[in-house]
Design an enzyme around this catalytic site. Structure first.
Site, short mmCIF file in Angstrom:
data_model
loop_
_atom_site.label_atom_id
_atom_site.label_comp_id
_atom_site.label_asym_id
_atom_site.label_seq_id
_atom_site.Cartn_x
_atom_site.Cartn_y
_atom_site.Cartn_z
CB SER A 147 -0.87 0.01 1.26
OG SER A 147 -1.36 1.31 1.53
CE1 TYR B 299 -4.20 -2.34 5.16
CE2 TYR B 299 -3.46 -0.11 4.71
CZ TYR B 299 -3.98 -1.31 4.27
OH TYR B 299 -4.28 -1.48 2.94
P1 NAP Z 1 -11.90 -5.92 0.38
O1 NAP Z 1 -12.93 -5.40 -0.58
O2 NAP Z 1 -12.25 -5.98 1.82
O3 NAP Z 1 -11.40 -7.35 -0.11
C1 NAP Z 1 -10.53 -8.13 0.65
C2 NAP Z 1 -11.02 -9.56 0.63
O4 NAP Z 1 -10.12 -10.37 1.40
C3 NAP Z 1 -12.40 -9.70 1.28
O5 NAP Z 1 -13.25 -10.48 0.46
C4 NAP Z 1 -12.07 -10.42 2.58
O6 NAP Z 1 -13.13 -11.22 3.07
C5 NAP Z 1 -10.90 -11.28 2.17
N1 NAP Z 1 -10.18 -11.77 3.33
C6 NAP Z 1 -10.00 -11.15 4.52
N2 NAP Z 1 -9.32 -11.93 5.36
C7 NAP Z 1 -9.06 -13.07 4.69
C8 NAP Z 1 -8.39 -14.28 5.03
N3 NAP Z 1 -7.88 -14.46 6.25
N4 NAP Z 1 -8.28 -15.25 4.10
C9 NAP Z 1 -8.82 -15.08 2.86
N5 NAP Z 1 -9.49 -13.97 2.49
C10 NAP Z 1 -9.60 -12.98 3.39
O7 NAP Z 1 -10.56 -5.05 0.28
P2 NAP Z 1 -9.81 -4.31 -0.94
O8 NAP Z 1 -9.94 -2.86 -0.75
O9 NAP Z 1 -10.17 -4.94 -2.23
O10 NAP Z 1 -8.31 -4.67 -0.53
C11 NAP Z 1 -7.58 -5.73 -1.12
C12 NAP Z 1 -6.13 -5.56 -0.72
O11 NAP Z 1 -5.66 -4.28 -1.18
C13 NAP Z 1 -5.87 -5.58 0.79
O12 NAP Z 1 -4.66 -6.27 1.04
C14 NAP Z 1 -5.73 -4.12 1.15
O13 NAP Z 1 -4.92 -3.92 2.29
C15 NAP Z 1 -5.04 -3.60 -0.11
N6 NAP Z 1 -5.19 -2.17 -0.32
C16 NAP Z 1 -6.40 -1.61 -0.43
C17 NAP Z 1 -6.50 -0.23 -0.62
C18 NAP Z 1 -7.82 0.45 -0.74
O14 NAP Z 1 -7.83 1.69 -0.66
N7 NAP Z 1 -8.91 -0.26 -0.94
C19 NAP Z 1 -5.34 0.55 -0.69
C20 NAP Z 1 -4.10 -0.07 -0.57
C21 NAP Z 1 -4.03 -1.44 -0.40
P3 NAP Z 1 -14.16 -10.57 4.15
O15 NAP Z 1 -14.79 -9.39 3.48
O16 NAP Z 1 -15.11 -11.68 4.41
O17 NAP Z 1 -13.30 -10.17 5.33
#
Ligand code: NAP
Length: 257
Positions: free
Chosen positions: A141, A154
């Protein structure tokens, strides 16, 4: 078809960036193994891919659980004989300054965001080493590079993922395995909607502050990150090893006067 004939395993592909990437990879010819802790969400991603003629399979596993991850990787190998691309995408938030964070939250965020990169890599890499090819994409990130309010644990995990990526690259370059990291800025996904609601008294005001720290003055979309993941997964990036790829609307390197 930039991923024709490739097999890609994407963790956390039931939502947000992971789901969008799974759909894009399938459109580009990959067979996608959709992992998510939520079966309902993972199956929805698979249904969406199959409805548009793509190939996808859901495998349930919690990326923090060694036995589940090992089984997931073995099932993938049994089905497809190989894994060309591993996208370690699953992650969770955990908002708070250090004095506010409870130990169980600290442990949970470290487990999902960091151990959740280590375990799938541990079991996929031997298969890639055997074939002397592969692309691993680790989700970091932009907070690995900049200090942001109340993101302590985080940020610590995302900084660690970036450091891990570089060391992994050195270890596996001799096997023609590339390991790179994605550093998104704020991308509008359920993850961000959730932490806006839980961490701020006024989520709309917080959203405007977040927008204003990106030169784009807009949040990114899951497609923006999926496109970058596609680039790292494909041979288009064959000379890119151990690199951070910023997808952040200018949050890290740009500053308005
Ligand atoms: P998201 O919509 O919450 O998707 C993440 C997915 O991972 C969810 O379906 C979640 O399931 C699943 N998950 C959580 N814990 C897990 C586990 N132990 N085993 C398997 N699956 C699991 O989030 P996103 O925004 O797409 O983020 C995806 C990645 O990008 C993350 O690593 C996040 O830190 C990174 N990121 C996001 C942003 C942003 O602004 N969105 C910015 C920088 C980096 P549940 O919903 O059931 O928990």
């Amino acid at each position: 078809m930039r991923l024709d004939g490739k097999v890609a395993l994407i963790t956390g592909a039931g939502s947000g960036i992971g789901r969008r990437t799974a759909i894009l990879f399938a459109n580009e010819g990959a067979t996608v193994v959709v992992n998510d802790i939520s079966q309902e969400n993972g199956v929805q991603t698979v249904d969406e891919i199959r409805a548009s003629g793509g190939q996808a399979y859901y495998i349930k596993a919690d990326v923090t659980q060694q036995a589940e991850v090992k089984t997931m990787v073995q099932q993938t190998i049994n089905l497809f004989n190989k894994i060309d691309v591993l996208f370690n995408n699953a992650g969770i938030a955990g908002v708070g300054a250090v004095h506010e964070i409870e130990e169980d939250t600290w442990d949970k965020v470290v487990n999902v965001n960091l151990k959740g990169v280590y375990l799938p890599s541990k079991y996929v890499i031997p298969h890639m080493m055997e074939r002397r090819q592969g692309s691993i994409i680790n989700m970091s990130s932009c907070v690995a590079e900049i200090g942001l309010q109340r993101r302590s644990v985080y940020a610590a995990t995302k900084g660690a993922v970036l450091a891990l990526t570089k060391s992994m690259q050195v270890d596996y370059a001799p096997y023609q395995i590339r390991v790179n990291a994605l550093l998104p800025g704020t991308i509008l996904t359920p993850f961000v909607e959730g932490y806006l609601r839980s961490a701020y008294d006024n989520p709309d005001e917080a959203l405007n502050t977040i927008k204003s720290r990106q030169l784009s003055e807009q949040l990114g979309t899951p497609e923006d990150v999926a496109n970058a993941a596609l680039f790292l997964a494909s041979d288009d990036s064959k000379f890119i090893l151990g690199s951070p790829l910023y997808v952040d609307g200018g949050a890290v390197f740009g500053k308005m006067a």
